[in-house]
Design an enzyme around this catalytic site. Structure first.
Site, short mmCIF file in Angstrom:
data_model
loop_
_atom_site.label_atom_id
_atom_site.label_comp_id
_atom_site.label_asym_id
_atom_site.label_seq_id
_atom_site.Cartn_x
_atom_site.Cartn_y
_atom_site.Cartn_z
N PRO A 135 34.66 45.63 92.26
CA PRO A 135 33.21 45.73 92.13
C PRO A 135 32.45 44.63 92.83
O PRO A 135 32.75 43.46 92.65
CB PRO A 135 33.00 45.63 90.63
CG PRO A 135 34.20 44.92 90.11
CD PRO A 135 35.20 44.79 91.18
N GLU A 136 31.47 45.02 93.60
CA GLU A 136 30.51 44.07 94.16
C GLU A 136 29.19 44.28 93.44
O GLU A 136 29.13 45.04 92.48
CB GLU A 136 30.36 44.29 95.67
CG GLU A 136 31.68 44.21 96.42
CD GLU A 136 31.51 44.42 97.91
OE1 GLU A 136 30.50 43.99 98.46
OE2 GLU A 136 32.41 45.02 98.52
#
Length: 278
Positions: free
Chosen positions: A2-3
């Site tokens: 996840p960014e």
DNA sequence: AATGAAACCTGACAGC
DNA sequence: TGCTGTCAGGTTTCAT
């Protein structure tokens, strides 16, 4: 995995589902723990607290807790925060108590409604911690969606590191990861290996706008699902459909048909169009 | 002080 | 079927 856009999507979904819930009990797995704070402290802080809010700071999920100080005084509401970093493969899911406990589940939080909030992370790069400071949790860098242009310019002054590395450096900007760094640089027409300090003001302007544009579009699309990322409801994101260079090695650039190149910078695969990016 | 490589983990997938 | 090697959305630590 996840960014910023994925974490934002997850945090929004969780906030919608469990804000206002109380925490009944906490189970923390043993093993080499993905815990930054001692397990005892995490359990003690979470148990009997109320979830006041859930939001994103950088790539962190911040769960704002209210400790109603159950027995003693009325308004001794203490502020503490549960910080979750998902690492590469972490996920936080809300599920009914009878749902099968997935492999690699490291924490289970039982909620007042009977549902459970579970932290699952196969690679165990994720981290759980507790913050109590009066100021609350602070990201190490600037929020890419809030930062002003002059501050943004200042981040790269005098840096000889490749611009791609600088974008990934969470002490400068917090939230940009490998996908969105590549996508932002493509839109700005800048090669990932360019030394940060050599970027002109015009280039920095384009980069600044590209970063915000890419992140905002990705949030609207619910993030990018490459392998197994899903949001708090189990829904995948759709932004991967809009990737212009990431994961497209050898495929034609969508602007000029030149094959997209893949190189390694600071150990991370980096994708760019040798024609469109200078 | 700043940069880059290695380390931390497990799983998926390609190729043999 | 199963082995080997490579790769993965992140961060920290250890040498230069």
């Amino acid at each position: 995995m996840p960014e910023l856009p994925e974490v934002e999507t997850i945090a929004r979904g969780l906030a919608q589902q469990v804000t206002g819930e109380s925490i009944e009990s906490v189970w923390l797995g043993s093993k080499p723990e993905p815990l930054k704070s001692p397990a005892r402290e995490i359990a003690r802080t979470l148990e009997h607290a109320r979830i006041a809010d859930i939001r994103r700071v950088g790539k962190h999920i911040v769960v704002d807790l209210e400790n109603s100080g159950s027995s003693r005084k009325r308004s001794s509401a203490q502020k503490s925060q549960w910080i979750v970093h998902l690492g590469m493969t972490g996920s936080l899911v809300v599920c009914p108590p009878d749902a099968e406990v997935e492999k690699h589940t490291h924490a289970i939080v039982r909620l007042g409604s009977g549902r459970e909030l579970r932290f699952v992370d196969p690679r165990r790069f994720g981290r759980l911690s507790i913050v109590r400071s009066s100021n609350g949790f602070a990201a190490s860098g600037l929020e890419p969606l809030d930062v002003g242009f002059e501050l943004f310019v200042g981040l790269f002054r005098k840096r000889k590191t490749p611009i791609k590395s600088a974008l990934l450096n969470q002490k400068l900007l917090s939230g940009v990861g490998n996908i969105y760094a590549d996508e932002s640089l493509f839109r700005a027409g800048i090669r990932p290996r360019r030394r940060a300090a050599t970027l002109t003001r015009d280039e920095l302007r384009r980069l600044y706008e590209s970063v915000q544009q890419v992140l905002n579009e990705a949030i609207l699309a619910g993030g990018s699902s490459i392998n197994d990322y899903v949001d708090a409801r189990g829904e995948p994101g759709m932004f991967q459909m809009q990737h212009r260079v990431y994961g497209r090695e050898g495929e034609p650039c969508l602007t000029c048909r030149t094959p997209v190149k893949r190189i390694v910078i600071a150990g991370r695969s980096s994708h760019y169009c040798p024609q469109c990016q200078r």
